[in-house]
Design a protein around this motif. Sequence first.
Motif, short mmCIF file in Angstrom:
data_model
loop_
_atom_site.label_atom_id
_atom_site.label_comp_id
_atom_site.label_asym_id
_atom_site.label_seq_id
_atom_site.Cartn_x
_atom_site.Cartn_y
_atom_site.Cartn_z
N TRP A 185 10.83 65.01 30.38
CA TRP A 185 9.59 65.18 30.46
C TRP A 185 9.46 66.59 30.84
CZ3 TRP A 185 5.92 61.92 27.98
CH2 TRP A 185 4.61 62.28 28.31
N GLN A 186 8.75 67.60 29.85
CA GLN A 186 8.64 68.90 30.49
C GLN A 186 7.19 69.06 30.55
OE1 GLN A 186 10.89 71.88 30.68
NE2 GLN A 186 8.91 72.07 31.81
N PRO A 187 6.68 69.20 31.93
CA PRO A 187 5.43 69.57 32.11
C PRO A 187 5.03 70.94 31.81
CG PRO A 187 6.37 68.89 33.97
CD PRO A 187 7.48 68.81 32.87
N SER A 188 3.50 71.23 31.65
CA SER A 188 3.34 72.56 31.55
C SER A 188 1.82 72.76 32.21
CB SER A 188 3.35 73.05 30.36
OG SER A 188 2.52 72.73 29.35
N GLU A 189 1.50 73.96 32.39
CA GLU A 189 0.12 74.20 32.87
C GLU A 189 -0.23 75.82 32.66
OE1 GLU A 189 -3.09 73.58 33.37
OE2 GLU A 189 -2.81 71.39 33.32
N LEU A 190 -1.52 75.96 32.50
CA LEU A 190 -1.97 77.27 32.40
C LEU A 190 -2.05 78.05 33.65
CD1 LEU A 190 -3.21 79.46 30.52
CD2 LEU A 190 -5.53 78.26 31.07
N GLN A 191 -2.36 77.41 34.64
CA GLN A 191 -2.49 78.25 36.13
C GLN A 191 -1.34 78.22 36.93
OE1 GLN A 191 -5.22 80.20 36.40
NE2 GLN A 191 -6.13 79.43 34.44
N ALA A 192 -0.95 79.17 37.64
CA ALA A 192 -0.01 79.29 38.35
C ALA A 192 -0.13 78.07 39.59
CB ALA A 192 0.62 80.58 39.01
#
Length: 170
Positions: free
Chosen positions: A63-70
């Motif tokens: 599962w590769q999570p991602s997000e816009l904010q650091a």
Amino acid sequence: PPPARDLFHPAALRNVGPIMEAAAALLPPPPAGGGAGGRVLEVASGTGVHAVHFARAFPHLRWQPSELQADSVEHLKRLRVEESVEASVLEPLLLDASRGEEAAADCLAASGGELYDVAFACNLIHISAFPSTCEGLFSLCSSTLLAGGVVLIYGPFAQGGVLSPESNVA
């Protein structure tokens, strides 16, 4: 700081089971010989509730999570360690899906060029700048998914032109 799971939203916890149940038939099956098999790119992972629950229910997936904010990426990093899901949940990516092809290049660089079997976006489309995020998401998916890959989108959709409940109207 408090445990990362303390940020899980009650609605997300309520919905994660039905989402996993609906998604199960569309996810890659475990390999015949066991071990890892199948990669999922989660766009806009939020608090990480889906990453943690999917990792436990489908341990063969990466599962590769991602997000816009650091700061959200830092939260996801902490969460995967606190919840002991490092084997299934990869290091989260800083990702702006509205950047489409540029975002795809970032994903592919981070994955060493490996494509994904599934792209998953939960509660992204209805709360983002439309159409840039929607167009960017599908551009991202067209460049990062294997042939025959699946795009799973969860969120409120209008029926008969009406979006409900009111809390989903932006």
